[in-house]
Design a protein around this motif. Sequence first.
Motif, PDB file in Angstrom:
ATOM      1  N   CYS A  16      -1.911  38.356 -12.630  1.00 54.05           N
ATOM      2  CA  CYS A  16      -1.609  37.985 -11.238  1.00 54.05           C
ATOM      3  C   CYS A  16      -2.136  36.591 -10.907  1.00 54.05           C
ATOM      4  O   CYS A  16      -1.435  35.787 -10.280  1.00 54.05           O
ATOM      5  CB  CYS A  16      -2.199  39.012 -10.277  1.00 54.05           C
ATOM      6  N   ALA A  20       0.101  33.227 -10.034  1.00 51.61           N
ATOM      7  CA  ALA A  20      -0.082  32.548  -8.747  1.00 51.61           C
ATOM      8  C   ALA A  20      -0.281  31.046  -8.939  1.00 51.61           C
ATOM      9  O   ALA A  20       0.363  30.236  -8.258  1.00 51.61           O
ATOM     10  CB  ALA A  20      -1.262  33.158  -7.989  1.00 51.61           C
ATOM     11  N   ILE A 135      -0.939  37.325  -3.757  1.00 50.82           N
ATOM     12  CA  ILE A 135       0.228  37.535  -2.890  1.00 50.82           C
ATOM     13  C   ILE A 135       0.068  36.718  -1.609  1.00 50.82           C
ATOM     14  O   ILE A 135       1.006  36.050  -1.161  1.00 50.82           O
ATOM     15  CB  ILE A 135       0.435  39.035  -2.587  1.00 50.82           C
ATOM     16  N   TYR A 146       7.196  35.910  -0.627  1.00 50.23           N
ATOM     17  CA  TYR A 146       6.198  36.523  -1.517  1.00 50.23           C
ATOM     18  C   TYR A 146       5.384  37.613  -0.833  1.00 50.23           C
ATOM     19  O   TYR A 146       4.748  38.429  -1.494  1.00 50.23           O
ATOM     20  CB  TYR A 146       5.277  35.465  -2.140  1.00 50.23           C
ATOM     21  N   TYR A 147       5.416  37.652   0.501  1.00 52.25           N
ATOM     22  CA  TYR A 147       4.725  38.735   1.205  1.00 52.25           C
ATOM     23  C   TYR A 147       5.337  40.097   0.888  1.00 52.25           C
ATOM     24  O   TYR A 147       4.704  41.119   1.107  1.00 52.25           O
ATOM     25  CB  TYR A 147       4.702  38.493   2.712  1.00 52.25           C
ATOM     26  N   GLY A 149       5.462  41.192  -1.828  1.00 54.93           N
ATOM     27  CA  GLY A 149       4.556  41.694  -2.851  1.00 54.93           C
ATOM     28  C   GLY A 149       3.574  42.723  -2.326  1.00 54.93           C
ATOM     29  O   GLY A 149       2.944  43.448  -3.101  1.00 54.93           O
ATOM     30  N   PHE A 179      -6.289  40.037   0.215  1.00 57.00           N
ATOM     31  CA  PHE A 179      -5.179  39.480   0.987  1.00 57.00           C
ATOM     32  C   PHE A 179      -5.687  38.767   2.242  1.00 57.00           C
ATOM     33  O   PHE A 179      -5.366  37.600   2.479  1.00 57.00           O
ATOM     34  CB  PHE A 179      -4.202  40.606   1.363  1.00 57.00           C
TER      35      PHE A 179
END
Length: 190
Positions: A16, A20, A135, A146-147, A149, A179
């Motif tokens: 992840c 990113a 995310i 991408y939200y 996600g 987040f």
Amino acid sequence: MVVAKYISVLLHPFICGTLAFLLILSKSYVTFPQYLFIILIAIAAIVVFPAIHVMTMKRKGQTVSLDIPERKKRISPFIFSIFIYIIALFLLWVVSAPRAVLVLMWAYAFNTIVATLITQSWKISIHGMALGGPIAALGQAVAPVYYWGLIFVIPITYSRVRLKAHTPEQVVAGFALGFILTIIHFKLLG
């Protein structure tokens, strides 16, 4: 159990985080040598050095698994990672990395400090934090799409609970904390 293991690997913090940084850099204007240097720093900081530290712990018998299921034994790799993230942040600043890259590396350092403090008394999910943070970063720095996600909170929670690594509360709290903190970093520093 097999499905849970695959989900845990596919949504692993190393994967992840790497994705990113790659996606944020793909939206940035940097030279190719600068791009390579930034990616090498980011991968070394969020994958290579932490992995070496955890593998060394496992080899020395300091933990039973690379996931470090023993809550108190997670403190050492967290502190090591914070140190590495700060060095990486400095190196990224020296090479004039894009602001979003700097903010994301700062978020890794700060969020890990918070995780270290929480881990003193409760085993928060790093898989959750390391999914929620990227995310948020992608939603802030690349595109709001991408939200979507956020739906991955369901499979990561299923996976970590099914593997008996965490309770649902630990995973959801980790995801939410990663987040929310990362959104705050980007709002204040981005």
